[in-house]
Structure formats: structure tokens, C-alpha cells
Design a protein around this motif. Structure first.
Motif, PDB file in Angstrom:
ATOM      1  N   PRO A 273      27.045  21.449 -21.000  1.00 51.21           N
ATOM      2  CA  PRO A 273      26.569  22.786 -21.395  1.00 51.21           C
ATOM      3  C   PRO A 273      25.067  22.947 -21.362  1.00 51.21           C
ATOM      4  CG  PRO A 273      28.333  22.080 -22.850  1.00 51.21           C
ATOM      5  CD  PRO A 273      28.003  20.896 -21.975  1.00 51.21           C
ATOM      6  N   GLN A 274      24.316  21.857 -21.633  1.00 47.02           N
ATOM      7  CA  GLN A 274      22.859  21.992 -21.673  1.00 47.02           C
ATOM      8  C   GLN A 274      22.245  22.268 -20.308  1.00 47.02           C
ATOM      9  OE1 GLN A 274      24.446  19.162 -22.469  1.00 47.02           O
ATOM     10  NE2 GLN A 274      23.562  17.426 -21.374  1.00 47.02           N
ATOM     11  N   TYR A 275      23.030  22.124 -19.226  1.00 40.54           N
ATOM     12  CA  TYR A 275      22.491  22.461 -17.911  1.00 40.54           C
ATOM     13  C   TYR A 275      22.110  23.940 -17.826  1.00 40.54           C
ATOM     14  CZ  TYR A 275      24.247  17.942 -16.256  1.00 40.54           C
ATOM     15  OH  TYR A 275      24.488  16.602 -16.077  1.00 40.54           O
ATOM     16  N   MET A 276      22.738  24.773 -18.674  1.00 37.72           N
ATOM     17  CA  MET A 276      22.396  26.196 -18.659  1.00 37.72           C
ATOM     18  C   MET A 276      20.940  26.416 -19.051  1.00 37.72           C
ATOM     19  SD  MET A 276      23.826  29.052 -17.826  1.00 37.72           S
ATOM     20  CE  MET A 276      25.607  28.973 -18.060  1.00 37.72           C
ATOM     21  N   LEU A 277      20.363  25.504 -19.842  1.00 35.94           N
ATOM     22  CA  LEU A 277      18.948  25.634 -20.190  1.00 35.94           C
ATOM     23  C   LEU A 277      18.060  25.495 -18.955  1.00 35.94           C
ATOM     24  CD1 LEU A 277      18.301  23.770 -23.575  1.00 35.94           C
ATOM     25  CD2 LEU A 277      18.024  26.205 -23.080  1.00 35.94           C
ATOM     26  N   TRP A 278      18.424  24.592 -18.043  1.00 31.42           N
ATOM     27  CA  TRP A 278      17.659  24.444 -16.801  1.00 31.42           C
ATOM     28  C   TRP A 278      17.714  25.733 -15.987  1.00 31.42           C
ATOM     29  CZ3 TRP A 278      14.861  20.143 -15.243  1.00 31.42           C
ATOM     30  CH2 TRP A 278      15.031  18.990 -16.011  1.00 31.42           C
ATOM     31  N   ILE A 279      18.908  26.294 -15.882  1.00 34.15           N
ATOM     32  CA  ILE A 279      19.056  27.528 -15.109  1.00 34.15           C
ATOM     33  C   ILE A 279      18.288  28.661 -15.769  1.00 34.15           C
ATOM     34  CG2 ILE A 279      20.744  29.231 -14.319  1.00 34.15           C
ATOM     35  CD1 ILE A 279      22.771  26.941 -14.112  1.00 34.15           C
ATOM     36  N   PHE A 280      18.368  28.748 -17.085  1.00 31.36           N
ATOM     37  CA  PHE A 280      17.673  29.821 -17.800  1.00 31.36           C
ATOM     38  C   PHE A 280      16.161  29.682 -17.638  1.00 31.36           C
ATOM     39  CE2 PHE A 280      15.853  32.104 -21.325  1.00 31.36           C
ATOM     40  CZ  PHE A 280      16.658  33.222 -21.444  1.00 31.36           C
ATOM     41  N   ALA A 281      15.644  28.463 -17.797  1.00 33.40           N
ATOM     42  CA  ALA A 281      14.203  28.256 -17.648  1.00 33.40           C
ATOM     43  C   ALA A 281      13.746  28.594 -16.236  1.00 33.40           C
ATOM     44  CB  ALA A 281      13.850  26.808 -17.995  1.00 33.40           C
ATOM     45  N   MET A 282      14.528  28.169 -15.232  1.00 30.58           N
ATOM     46  CA  MET A 282      14.140  28.448 -13.855  1.00 30.58           C
ATOM     47  C   MET A 282      14.262  29.939 -13.549  1.00 30.58           C
ATOM     48  SD  MET A 282      12.839  26.799 -11.383  1.00 30.58           S
ATOM     49  CE  MET A 282      11.968  28.003 -10.392  1.00 30.58           C
ATOM     50  N   ALA A 283      15.218  30.619 -14.178  1.00 32.36           N
ATOM     51  CA  ALA A 283      15.320  32.070 -14.018  1.00 32.36           C
ATOM     52  C   ALA A 283      14.086  32.762 -14.572  1.00 32.36           C
ATOM     53  CB  ALA A 283      16.578  32.581 -14.719  1.00 32.36           C
ATOM     54  N   GLU A 287      11.303  34.812 -12.473  1.00 32.64           N
ATOM     55  CA  GLU A 287      11.199  36.203 -12.929  1.00 32.64           C
ATOM     56  C   GLU A 287      12.420  37.036 -12.542  1.00 32.64           C
ATOM     57  OE1 GLU A 287       6.958  37.819 -13.102  1.00 32.64           O
ATOM     58  OE2 GLU A 287       6.810  36.384 -11.442  1.00 32.64           O
ATOM     59  N   TRP A 288      13.586  36.484 -12.824  1.00 30.09           N
ATOM     60  CA  TRP A 288      14.807  37.270 -12.671  1.00 30.09           C
ATOM     61  C   TRP A 288      14.783  38.429 -13.651  1.00 30.09           C
ATOM     62  CZ3 TRP A 288      19.527  33.424 -12.179  1.00 30.09           C
ATOM     63  CH2 TRP A 288      19.355  32.640 -11.031  1.00 30.09           C
ATOM     64  N   PRO A 289      15.483  39.530 -13.341  1.00 33.19           N
ATOM     65  CA  PRO A 289      15.479  40.685 -14.253  1.00 33.19           C
ATOM     66  C   PRO A 289      16.119  40.340 -15.596  1.00 33.19           C
ATOM     67  CG  PRO A 289      17.058  40.977 -12.452  1.00 33.19           C
ATOM     68  CD  PRO A 289      16.241  39.782 -12.106  1.00 33.19           C
ATOM     69  N   PRO A 290      15.713  41.022 -16.664  1.00 30.63           N
ATOM     70  CA  PRO A 290      16.186  40.684 -18.004  1.00 30.63           C
ATOM     71  C   PRO A 290      17.702  40.690 -18.167  1.00 30.63           C
ATOM     72  CG  PRO A 290      14.273  42.102 -18.153  1.00 30.63           C
ATOM     73  CD  PRO A 290      14.632  42.031 -16.705  1.00 30.63           C
ATOM     74  N   TRP A 291      18.404  41.561 -17.460  1.00 29.82           N
ATOM     75  CA  TRP A 291      19.858  41.611 -17.649  1.00 29.82           C
ATOM     76  C   TRP A 291      20.516  40.314 -17.189  1.00 29.82           C
ATOM     77  CZ3 TRP A 291      23.214  41.119 -13.544  1.00 29.82           C
ATOM     78  CH2 TRP A 291      22.725  41.393 -12.277  1.00 29.82           C
ATOM     79  N   THR A 292      19.925  39.633 -16.210  1.00 27.70           N
ATOM     80  CA  THR A 292      20.488  38.345 -15.789  1.00 27.70           C
ATOM     81  C   THR A 292      20.245  37.283 -16.861  1.00 27.70           C
ATOM     82  OG1 THR A 292      18.476  37.655 -14.627  1.00 27.70           O
ATOM     83  CG2 THR A 292      20.091  38.928 -13.375  1.00 27.70           C
ATOM     84  N   ILE A 347      22.855  36.057  -8.030  1.00 23.93           N
ATOM     85  CA  ILE A 347      22.832  37.122  -7.025  1.00 23.93           C
ATOM     86  C   ILE A 347      21.946  38.267  -7.494  1.00 23.93           C
ATOM     87  CG2 ILE A 347      24.235  38.856  -5.863  1.00 23.93           C
ATOM     88  CD1 ILE A 347      26.539  36.794  -5.926  1.00 23.93           C
ATOM     89  N   GLY A 348      22.100  38.643  -8.763  1.00 27.01           N
ATOM     90  CA  GLY A 348      21.266  39.715  -9.300  1.00 27.01           C
ATOM     91  C   GLY A 348      19.800  39.350  -9.335  1.00 27.01           C
ATOM     92  N   GLY A 349      19.527  38.095  -9.686  1.00 20.81           N
ATOM     93  CA  GLY A 349      18.144  37.661  -9.742  1.00 20.81           C
ATOM     94  C   GLY A 349      17.461  37.692  -8.397  1.00 20.81           C
ATOM     95  N   HIS A 350      18.146  37.260  -7.351  1.00 23.45           N
ATOM     96  CA  HIS A 350      17.519  37.189  -6.031  1.00 23.45           C
ATOM     97  C   HIS A 350      17.511  38.535  -5.325  1.00 23.45           C
ATOM     98  CE1 HIS A 350      16.734  32.903  -5.830  1.00 23.45           C
ATOM     99  NE2 HIS A 350      17.864  32.728  -6.458  1.00 23.45           N
ATOM    100  N   SER A 353      14.711  40.633  -7.761  1.00 26.49           N
ATOM    101  CA  SER A 353      13.329  40.137  -7.802  1.00 26.49           C
ATOM    102  C   SER A 353      12.775  40.054  -6.391  1.00 26.49           C
ATOM    103  CB  SER A 353      13.246  38.785  -8.509  1.00 26.49           C
ATOM    104  OG  SER A 353      13.987  37.812  -7.830  1.00 26.49           O
ATOM    105  N   GLY A 354      13.361  39.190  -5.568  1.00 27.97           N
ATOM    106  CA  GLY A 354      13.079  39.122  -4.145  1.00 27.97           C
ATOM    107  C   GLY A 354      11.630  39.271  -3.738  1.00 27.97           C
ATOM    108  N   HIS A 355      10.692  38.765  -4.513  1.00 28.01           N
ATOM    109  CA  HIS A 355       9.296  38.862  -4.130  1.00 28.01           C
ATOM    110  C   HIS A 355       8.788  37.502  -3.712  1.00 28.01           C
ATOM    111  CE1 HIS A 355       9.386  37.903  -8.449  1.00 28.01           C
ATOM    112  NE2 HIS A 355       8.306  37.195  -8.198  1.00 28.01           N
ATOM    113  N   GLN A 356       7.741  37.508  -2.982  1.00 29.92           N
ATOM    114  CA  GLN A 356       7.189  36.253  -2.458  1.00 29.92           C
ATOM    115  C   GLN A 356       6.076  35.771  -3.361  1.00 29.92           C
ATOM    116  OE1 GLN A 356       5.479  36.508   1.405  1.00 29.92           O
ATOM    117  NE2 GLN A 356       5.083  34.332   1.567  1.00 29.92           N
ATOM    118  N   ALA A 357       6.180  34.537  -3.814  1.00 29.50           N
ATOM    119  CA  ALA A 357       5.127  33.953  -4.648  1.00 29.50           C
ATOM    120  C   ALA A 357       4.196  33.130  -3.773  1.00 29.50           C
ATOM    121  CB  ALA A 357       5.727  33.064  -5.740  1.00 29.50           C
ATOM    122  N   SER A 358       2.954  33.488  -3.761  1.00 28.46           N
ATOM    123  CA  SER A 358       1.992  32.733  -2.969  1.00 28.46           C
ATOM    124  C   SER A 358       1.497  31.536  -3.743  1.00 28.46           C
ATOM    125  CB  SER A 358       0.803  33.641  -2.619  1.00 28.46           C
ATOM    126  OG  SER A 358       0.040  33.895  -3.785  1.00 28.46           O
TER     127      SER A 358
END
Length: 373
Positions: A273-283, A287-292, A347-350, A353-358
Motif C-alpha cells: 500500500p505504501q507504493y501509493m505515496l511514491w505515485i502521489f509524490a511524483m504526481a 503537477e497533475w491536476p488536483p482532482w487526480t 491518464i488525467g494527469g498527463h 498537465s501535458g506541459h514541457q519542463a525545461s
């Protein structure tokens, strides 16, 4: 954030360990590995974690107070890590840092295992990368990899982004720093206890499929464990190839890493279950949208409840009690909900957000906002 982690620590104290919410790998390993006697990891005691985590845990076993002192010390370290993650997020995704501090996932997952210890250098690596501190980005990624391995996923995307921009010297600096720090962290243990150091890799290589996607869709028995390892490797590499293709078309390394990280945990033969913390932090980093983030928070809590009610039902069954005997029928649906929510959030996050980080640290979306102002 302090309130969430304090609650998680309090229920782990020896006098309060009376229900399934009190389960933690901290306690299980402290008791089963006889850490109160301070056996040397890798030399005298098997350790299924990378070296910086193994030796860090060993140091904390020397805190006075026995199991209580160990739990309090670990809780304090996890709080420090959570604060460090928050500060790093403030530098690259300030609005999302608030989501990190507010998520109730920290109540149960911050004290479940040692993952915050690995998430901190993971996020700090992105913060250094965005500020063009290439050497420090490599150092942080190496530290994270020597704690929990997963941060290595970010390295190829950072290097490719730099290489694509013609920053080849920066790519070499990042790579050399990462390789040097990782070798420096691992080499002493390799020389002193080669078999103990290899146990981490052997343990995970032969670990069977448990509570994962493959088990849920009833294909777990089709292949042996080594064959599933190969299948997972091929699939994750294919996803990484798609992410690199996306970077060629403008995707940033933060978004690419988030995409592959979700795929890795979804395809992995073991789920905790703690793997969700990795996904949440990376989200948050991507900068995934708040609803995700809301979906990940809710589904992560539901997944934790589902997993540990299943664990409790098995314990009660072994004790001859009839409570929760029907939960094994509910459990697979909870697992399906876990993967469905992860897919929807990714899917919602990408797509949104879909912006390019330089590599300079400023996204094209932020530049557009500045021009508008």
C-alpha cells in the motif's frame, strides 16, 4: 502533516498495538529480526533493502527505550523526510506542496514502511535538476537509489532531456555524480559482506506474485516467477520507450518519470500500500491536476483498508474466529479499484498537465502565465 504522522506513530507505540491499524513493517522487522540486539545488517542479519536504508535502520536501533524509542525515532525521521519533501515541492510545484502536506495518506502510509526515506532524495533530485544543479541532482538520485531503488527511474529521462537540448556536459556531470555516490554507498558493504549485499537482489528476484495486477486477472500461474520478472522488465522498458518518444515530442522529464513510475508499480509482481505515496509524490512533482490527487488520496486509503482487512481476516481465520470470513470475496474488487484509480489519475494527469519542463526549472505553462500577466 505533523498531525497525520503523529497519529500514525501513536498507534504504533507498544501500549496501543491492539488492532490492524497498528501493523507496520517497522514493528514486524524489529521483533522478528531481534534488532534490540543490534545485529549488523548484511553481515550478521539479512536485509531485503538497499544499503543506506539497512544501515540507517540499524543506527536507529541504538536509540534508548527499546521498541518505544525505536518507533518514536523512526517517526521523527519520517516527519523530517515529509518536511523535506514539502520544501522541495515548494521549489518546483508550490501549489502541489500543499496537497502533499494535506493528504491523509500520511496517517497510515508514512509509518507503514520506510518509503519517505527514499521519496525525499527522489523529489530533492528533481528540485536540484530544475535549478540546474546537475551534480546535486545526480547525488540525490544516487542516494535515493541506495535507499529504495525506485529513484533510478528518473535518471534516463533527466539525461535524455539534457542531451536533447545539447547540454551534454551537464548530462555527464549528473551521471558521473550519480554513479560515484552510488558506488561509494554500496562498495563498503559489497567488500565486507558480498553475500549479504546480494540478498536484496536475490530476495526480490525470487519473491512470488502477491496481491498484484497479475493475480487479480487470474494469469499469475501461467509463468514461473523468473518468467514474470522478464515479462515485467519487457513491459516497463516498452513503457519507458513510449515515454522517451513522448519527450521527443515535447514531454518533460517530470511527466515522463511519473508516467513510467505508475506503469512500474502497476506491472510490478508485488504491491504494498505504501507504493501509493511514491505515485502521489511524483504526481505532485509532475503537477497533475488536483482532482487526480484527490483520487489517489481516497483510493490509497481504501486500498490500505482493503489490504489490512484481508490480513486481519486471515489472522482471525487461523484463530478459529468467524469474523470477516467474507472479506476474501471483497478483496479482489478492491484491488481492481486500486489499479483503475491509478490509471484514471495517470491518464488525467498527463492529458491535462501535458506541459514541457525545461532543465532550467520553468515550465512553458508558467512562461505563458507570466506573459499573460
Amino acid at each position: 502533516m505533523t498531525v497525520w504522522i503523529s497519529i500514525g506513530v501513536l498507534v504504533l507505540l507498544p501500549g496501543l498495538q491492539a488492532h490492524v491499524a497498528s501493523y507496520s513493517d517497522w514493528i514486524t522487522l524489529y521483533q522478528s529480526r531481534h534488532w534490540a540486539q543490534h545485529p549488523l545488517p548484511y553481515l550478521h542479519q539479512a536485509m531485503e533493502y538497499p544499503v543506506l536504508l539497512g544501515w540507517g535502520v540499524w543506527l536507529l536501533t541504538w536509540v534508548p527505550g527499546g521498541e518505544t524509542g525505536f518507533v518514536l525515532a523512526k517517526g521523527f525521521v519520517m516527519w523530517i523526510c515529509a518536511v523535506g519533501i514539502f520544501r522541495s515541492l515548494r521549489q518546483i510545484a508550490p501549489r502541489h506542496a500543499v496537497w502533499w502536506a494535506a493528504t491523509p495518506l500520511l496517517i497510515v502510509l508514512a509509518t507503514q514502511n520506510w518509503d519517505l526515506w527514499g521519496i525525499l532524495p527522489f523529489v530533492a533530485g528533481f528540485a536540484a535538476y530544475e535549478r540546474q544543479r546537475w551534480t546535486w541532482a545526480g547525488v540525490w538520485l544516487a542516494v535515493g537509489t541506495a535507499v529504495k531503488l525506485f529513484p533510478i527511474i528518473a535518471w534516463p529521462f533527466m539525461v535524455y532531456a539534457l542531451w536533447k537540448r545539447g547540454e551534454r556536459r551537464a548530462a555527464r556531470r549528473l551521471t558521473v555524480a550519480a554513479a560515484g555516490v552510488w558506488l561509494a554507498a554500496n562498495l563498503p558493504t559489497v567488500l565486507a559482506a558480498p553475500a549479504g549485499w546480494l540478498w536484496f537482489w536475490r530476495f526480490n528476484a525470487f519473491r512470488p506474485l502477491t496481491g498484484d495486477l497479475w493475480t487479480t486477472i487470474h494469469v499469475a500461474g501461467l509463468l514461473t516467477t523468473p518468467e514474470w520478472n522478464a515479462v515485467t522488465l519487457v513491459l516497463v522498458l516498452a513503457v519507458a520507450g513510449v515515454a522517451l518518444w513522448g519527450m521527443f515530442r515535447g514531454l518533460g522529464p517530470r511527466e515522463a518519470t511519473a508516467f513510467v513510475l505508475v506503469a512500474f508499480f502497476s506491472l510490478n509482481k508485488v504491491w504494498s500500500p505504501q507504493y501509493m505515496l511514491w505515485i502521489f509524490a511524483m504526481a505532485c512533482v509532475a503537477e497533475w491536476p488536483p482532482w487526480t490527487l484527490a483520487i489517489l488520496s481516497v483510493s490509497g486509503l481504501m486500498d490500505w483498508v482493503n489490504v489490512y482487512l484481508m490480513l486481519l481476516s486471515l489472522r482471525l481465520e487461523r484463530a478459529g474466529k468467524d469474523l470477516l470470513t467474507s472479506w476474501p470475496l471483497v478483496y479482489p474488487w478492491g484491488v481492481r479499484l486500486r489499479y483503475a484509480s491509478m490509471a484514471v489519475a495517470a491518464i488525467g494527469g498527463h492529458s491535462v498537465s501535458g506541459h514541457q519542463a525545461s532543465p532550467g526549472g520553468e515550465t512553458t505553462r508558467r512562461r505563458s502565465r507570466m506573459r499573460s500577466r
